[in-house]
Design a protein around this motif. Structure first.
Motif, PDB file in Angstrom:
ATOM      1  N   VAL A  13      63.731  60.162  15.911  1.00 48.74           N
ATOM      2  CA  VAL A  13      64.926  59.890  15.111  1.00 48.74           C
ATOM      3  C   VAL A  13      65.930  59.200  16.025  1.00 48.74           C
ATOM      4  O   VAL A  13      66.033  59.526  17.207  1.00 48.74           O
ATOM      5  N   SER A  14      66.642  58.219  15.462  1.00 48.60           N
ATOM      6  CA  SER A  14      67.664  57.518  16.236  1.00 48.60           C
ATOM      7  C   SER A  14      68.948  57.436  15.434  1.00 48.60           C
ATOM      8  O   SER A  14      68.935  57.304  14.211  1.00 48.60           O
ATOM      9  N   GLY A  15      70.065  57.538  16.145  1.00 46.62           N
ATOM     10  CA  GLY A  15      71.386  57.379  15.541  1.00 46.62           C
ATOM     11  C   GLY A  15      72.015  56.129  16.112  1.00 46.62           C
ATOM     12  O   GLY A  15      71.893  55.853  17.303  1.00 46.62           O
ATOM     13  N   SER A  16      72.709  55.374  15.274  1.00 47.44           N
ATOM     14  CA  SER A  16      73.121  54.045  15.682  1.00 47.44           C
ATOM     15  C   SER A  16      74.592  53.729  15.427  1.00 47.44           C
ATOM     16  O   SER A  16      75.247  54.314  14.561  1.00 47.44           O
ATOM     17  N   TYR A  17      75.020  52.717  16.135  1.00 47.46           N
ATOM     18  CA  TYR A  17      76.358  52.168  15.977  1.00 47.46           C
ATOM     19  C   TYR A  17      76.554  51.584  14.582  1.00 47.46           C
ATOM     20  O   TYR A  17      77.671  51.490  14.098  1.00 47.46           O
ATOM     21  N   ASP A  18      75.454  51.218  13.914  1.00 48.25           N
ATOM     22  CA  ASP A  18      75.553  50.615  12.570  1.00 48.25           C
ATOM     23  C   ASP A  18      75.698  51.669  11.464  1.00 48.25           C
ATOM     24  O   ASP A  18      75.546  51.346  10.286  1.00 48.25           O
ATOM     25  N   LYS A  19      75.982  52.932  11.829  1.00 50.96           N
ATOM     26  CA  LYS A  19      76.242  54.044  10.904  1.00 50.96           C
ATOM     27  C   LYS A  19      74.973  54.643  10.293  1.00 50.96           C
ATOM     28  O   LYS A  19      75.056  55.492   9.419  1.00 50.96           O
ATOM     29  N   THR A  20      73.798  54.188  10.715  1.00 48.52           N
ATOM     30  CA  THR A  20      72.554  54.684  10.131  1.00 48.52           C
ATOM     31  C   THR A  20      71.798  55.586  11.097  1.00 48.52           C
ATOM     32  O   THR A  20      72.045  55.599  12.300  1.00 48.52           O
ATOM     33  N   ILE A  21      70.863  56.316  10.491  1.00 48.91           N
ATOM     34  CA  ILE A  21      69.901  57.126  11.216  1.00 48.91           C
ATOM     35  C   ILE A  21      68.539  56.619  10.777  1.00 48.91           C
ATOM     36  O   ILE A  21      68.308  56.402   9.588  1.00 48.91           O
ATOM     37  N   LYS A  22      67.650  56.413  11.730  1.00 47.12           N
ATOM     38  CA  LYS A  22      66.314  55.936  11.382  1.00 47.12           C
ATOM     39  C   LYS A  22      65.272  56.925  11.886  1.00 47.12           C
ATOM     40  O   LYS A  22      65.422  57.508  12.955  1.00 47.12           O
ATOM     41  N   ILE A  23      64.227  57.094  11.072  1.00 47.42           N
ATOM     42  CA  ILE A  23      63.079  57.913  11.461  1.00 47.42           C
ATOM     43  C   ILE A  23      61.922  56.957  11.707  1.00 47.42           C
ATOM     44  O   ILE A  23      61.599  56.116  10.850  1.00 47.42           O
ATOM     45  N   TRP A  24      61.308  57.084  12.868  1.00 49.51           N
ATOM     46  CA  TRP A  24      60.263  56.176  13.328  1.00 49.51           C
ATOM     47  C   TRP A  24      58.950  56.924  13.533  1.00 49.51           C
ATOM     48  O   TRP A  24      58.956  58.085  13.941  1.00 49.51           O
ATOM     49  N   ASP A  25      57.845  56.244  13.301  1.00 49.92           N
ATOM     50  CA  ASP A  25      56.532  56.767  13.671  1.00 49.92           C
ATOM     51  C   ASP A  25      56.412  56.612  15.181  1.00 49.92           C
ATOM     52  O   ASP A  25      56.514  55.495  15.708  1.00 49.92           O
ATOM     53  N   ALA A  26      56.220  57.702  15.898  1.00 49.50           N
ATOM     54  CA  ALA A  26      56.197  57.663  17.364  1.00 49.50           C
ATOM     55  C   ALA A  26      54.997  56.915  17.918  1.00 49.50           C
ATOM     56  O   ALA A  26      55.046  56.415  19.041  1.00 49.50           O
ATOM     57  N   ASN A  27      53.911  56.818  17.147  1.00 51.30           N
ATOM     58  CA  ASN A  27      52.720  56.123  17.634  1.00 51.30           C
ATOM     59  C   ASN A  27      52.752  54.628  17.363  1.00 51.30           C
ATOM     60  O   ASN A  27      52.382  53.830  18.211  1.00 51.30           O
ATOM     61  N   THR A  28      53.211  54.244  16.169  1.00 47.38           N
ATOM     62  CA  THR A  28      53.169  52.829  15.790  1.00 47.38           C
ATOM     63  C   THR A  28      54.504  52.107  15.997  1.00 47.38           C
ATOM     64  O   THR A  28      54.531  50.882  16.035  1.00 47.38           O
ATOM     65  N   GLY A  29      55.600  52.870  16.075  1.00 51.08           N
ATOM     66  CA  GLY A  29      56.916  52.249  16.185  1.00 51.08           C
ATOM     67  C   GLY A  29      57.466  51.776  14.856  1.00 51.08           C
ATOM     68  O   GLY A  29      58.554  51.198  14.790  1.00 51.08           O
ATOM     69  N   GLU A  30      56.771  52.063  13.765  1.00 49.32           N
ATOM     70  CA  GLU A  30      57.213  51.649  12.432  1.00 49.32           C
ATOM     71  C   GLU A  30      58.401  52.498  11.979  1.00 49.32           C
ATOM     72  O   GLU A  30      58.398  53.718  12.123  1.00 49.32           O
TER      73      GLU A  30
END
Length: 153
Positions: A13-30
């Motif tokens: 999971v990542s939190g960003s300056y653009d006000k969003t949170i993203k959930i990523w597949d740790a293996n594929t980076g998707e």
């Protein structure tokens, strides 16, 4: 601004300056999901110990609890009067702590979202918080140059 692995290591999971949170597949980076709901930059993210929830702290002075599977915002925790930088779950997942530019650390009930305690003692922004492995203590670090150890009870 912040990243964290899920407890099983399958997601990031990542939190960003653009006000969003993203959930990523740790293996594929998707990118699997984008969570939106904060009105300002997201400075911190963390998974619950069981991996079912994500918490985030933001410049909008709130902590949000998200469903890690659906991406739905479950609760918005309000009580800080400054940017929320760090957030963390207790080892058993029952409590959340947050640190803020308002110079406080707050302890929240992770289920109800109720603020249980406000810890005062720093004289500048709190930029790091953590629970001890057994959950009995909290540490906080501030721009005032101090690290404090608190009794979690």
């Amino acid at each position: 601004n912040s990243v964290a692995y899920s407890p099983d290591g399958k997601y990031i999971v990542s939190g960003s300056y653009d006000k969003t949170i993203k959930i990523w597949d740790a293996n594929t980076g998707e990118c699997l999901k984008t969570l939106e709901g904060h009105s300002r930059e997201v400075w911190s993210v963390a998974y619950s110990p069981d991996g079912t929830k994500i918490i985030s702290g933001s410049e909008d002075e709130t902590v949000k609890i998200w469903d890690a599977n659906t991406g739905q915002c479950l609760k918005t925790l309000k009580g800080h009067s400054g940017y929320v930088w760090p957030v963390a779950y207790s080892p058993d997942g029952t409590k959340i702590i947050s640190g803020s530019w308002d110079e406080t650390v707050k302890i929240w009930d992770a289920n109800t979202g109720e603020c249980l305690k406000t810890l005062k003692g720093h004289s500048d922004h709190v930029f790091s918080v953590a629970f001890s492995p057994d959950g009995t203590k909290i540490i906080s670090r501030s721009l005032d140059g101090t690290t404090k150890i608190w009794d979690a009870e």
